[in-house]
Design a protein around this motif. Structure first.
Motif, short mmCIF file in Angstrom:
data_model
loop_
_atom_site.label_atom_id
_atom_site.label_comp_id
_atom_site.label_asym_id
_atom_site.label_seq_id
_atom_site.Cartn_x
_atom_site.Cartn_y
_atom_site.Cartn_z
N LYS A 130 0.82 -1.21 0.00
CA LYS A 130 0.00 0.00 0.00
C LYS A 130 0.85 1.26 0.00
O LYS A 130 0.33 2.36 0.15
N GLY A 131 2.17 1.10 -0.15
CA GLY A 131 3.02 2.26 -0.27
C GLY A 131 2.98 2.84 -1.68
O GLY A 131 2.61 2.17 -2.64
N PHE A 132 3.37 4.10 -1.80
CA PHE A 132 3.42 4.75 -3.12
C PHE A 132 4.63 4.18 -3.87
O PHE A 132 5.74 4.17 -3.33
N PRO A 133 4.46 3.70 -5.10
CA PRO A 133 5.55 3.00 -5.79
C PRO A 133 6.60 3.93 -6.40
O PRO A 133 7.47 3.45 -7.16
N MET A 134 6.59 5.20 -6.09
CA MET A 134 7.58 6.13 -6.61
C MET A 134 8.24 6.84 -5.43
O MET A 134 7.59 7.12 -4.40
N GLN A 139 2.77 11.73 -11.68
CA GLN A 139 1.42 11.95 -12.18
C GLN A 139 0.87 10.66 -12.74
O GLN A 139 1.61 9.82 -13.25
N ILE A 140 -0.46 10.53 -12.61
CA ILE A 140 -1.11 9.37 -13.24
C ILE A 140 -1.42 9.74 -14.68
O ILE A 140 -2.06 10.75 -14.95
N LYS A 141 -0.96 8.93 -15.59
CA LYS A 141 -1.13 9.21 -17.01
C LYS A 141 -2.59 9.03 -17.41
O LYS A 141 -3.22 8.03 -17.10
N ALA A 142 -3.14 10.06 -18.10
CA ALA A 142 -4.53 10.00 -18.53
C ALA A 142 -4.70 8.99 -19.65
O ALA A 142 -3.74 8.62 -20.33
N GLU A 143 -5.94 8.57 -19.85
CA GLU A 143 -6.20 7.52 -20.82
C GLU A 143 -5.79 7.91 -22.23
O GLU A 143 -5.30 7.10 -23.00
N GLY A 144 -5.93 9.19 -22.61
CA GLY A 144 -5.63 9.60 -23.98
C GLY A 144 -4.19 9.98 -24.23
O GLY A 144 -3.82 10.29 -25.34
N LYS A 170 -6.23 -3.76 -14.38
CA LYS A 170 -6.48 -2.58 -13.57
C LYS A 170 -5.18 -1.81 -13.30
O LYS A 170 -4.92 -1.33 -12.20
N GLU A 171 -4.42 -1.69 -14.35
CA GLU A 171 -3.09 -1.09 -14.25
C GLU A 171 -3.18 0.43 -14.18
O GLU A 171 -4.07 1.06 -14.75
N VAL A 172 -2.25 1.02 -13.42
CA VAL A 172 -2.12 2.47 -13.34
C VAL A 172 -0.74 2.83 -13.88
O VAL A 172 0.26 2.18 -13.55
N ILE A 173 -0.67 3.87 -14.73
CA ILE A 173 0.61 4.31 -15.27
C ILE A 173 1.01 5.62 -14.59
O ILE A 173 0.26 6.60 -14.60
#
Length: 266
Positions: A130-134, A139-144, A170-173
């Motif tokens: 549950k830690g922040f991976p950075m 920033q979370i990259k937007a879908e577009g 359910k990946e987050v970039i």
């Protein structure tokens, strides 16, 4: 000539004379048999008195001896009683000391158990991703992001900018600046370090509690398979060529939303 033999009778005369002028006197005649009987009776009484005195002396001696033994027994019993009282007091004092030691040991054991439980809880907490991976801001990259208006890839020199999040896992970039590190979000063991078709490389960490986290990035992995890592361990170093990082989590082989687990402080 005929002899007339008669048995003579012996008697005793007792005279009681007065000193008065008239010189009166009284005589008593006592037969010899009565005197013998009185003498025998007096002797018997004398012997009986002697026997009684001797018997009384023996009885008194025996009684005194018994009394002496009884006094000795009483003294011995009193001594044993006092010894038992002292031993009892000593045992009670020893029991108090033992109870104090038991209390101290019990408190020590309880503190140790509580410390171990707290440590175990802390360890378990550290193994939840549950830690922040950075290591820094990202920033979370937007879908577009990464596509032109006509749907084709843009001519961005940074190939990582063309990556898109995978909805199935359910990946987050995350996009971070150069110098930022991709870090483990929880303690665990590196399960896999292999190539990834989309990102270039992938590091998978098994956290040992049903959680498995995956980190996809184009940089060189800083860990090896089988190594144990703590939360915050560096997995990749971000530079201008690998600014994007794909991050996903599985719980019991089912993907979960990482943003529901991430705790961001500050």
């Amino acid at each position: 000539m005929k002899l007339n033999l008669r048995k003579s009778k012996i008697s005793y005369t007792v005279m009681i004379m007065s000193d008065s002028a008239k010189k009166h006197h009284t005589e008593f005649h006592i037969r010899a048999g009565a005197v013998g009987a009185v003498t025998l009776l007096t002797f018997a009484l004398f012997v009986a008195a002697i026997c009684y005195v001797v018997y009384s002396s023996i009885t008194l001696s025996n009684s005194m001896e018994r009394s002496k033994r009884q006094m000795e027994q009483i003294a011995q019993i009193k001594g044993e009683k006092e010894q038992l009282i002292l031993e009892k007091e000593g045992l009670e004092a020893e029991i108090v000391k033992l109870e104090e030691k038991i209390s101290i040991l019990s408190d020590t054991v309880n503190q140790k158990v509580e410390a171990e439980q707290a440590m175990e809880a802390e360890i378990q907490e550290e193994h939840i991703p549950k830690g922040f991976p950075m290591s820094g801001t990202a920033q979370i990259k937007a879908e577009g992001d990464g596509e032109t208006e006509d749907g084709t890839d843009g001519e961005d020199e940074n190939a990582a900018q063309k990556m898109r999040a995978n909805a199935e896992r359910k990946e987050v970039i995350f996009t971070a600046a150069e110098g930022t590190n991709v870090i483990a979000s929880g303690a665990g063991v590196v399960l896999l370090v292999n190539e990834d078709a989309e990102y270039g490389n992938m590091v998978t960490i098994d956290h040992g509690n049903g959680y498995v986290s995956a980190y996809r990035n184009g940089g060189s992995p800083m860990v090896k398979e089988g190594s144990e890592v703590a939360r915050g361990a560096i997995l990749y170093v971000i530079d201008e060529k690998n600014m994007d990082t794909g991050y996903s989590i599985r719980k019991d082989d089912a993907y979960v939303d990482p943003m529901e687990l991430i705790e961001i402080n500050g």
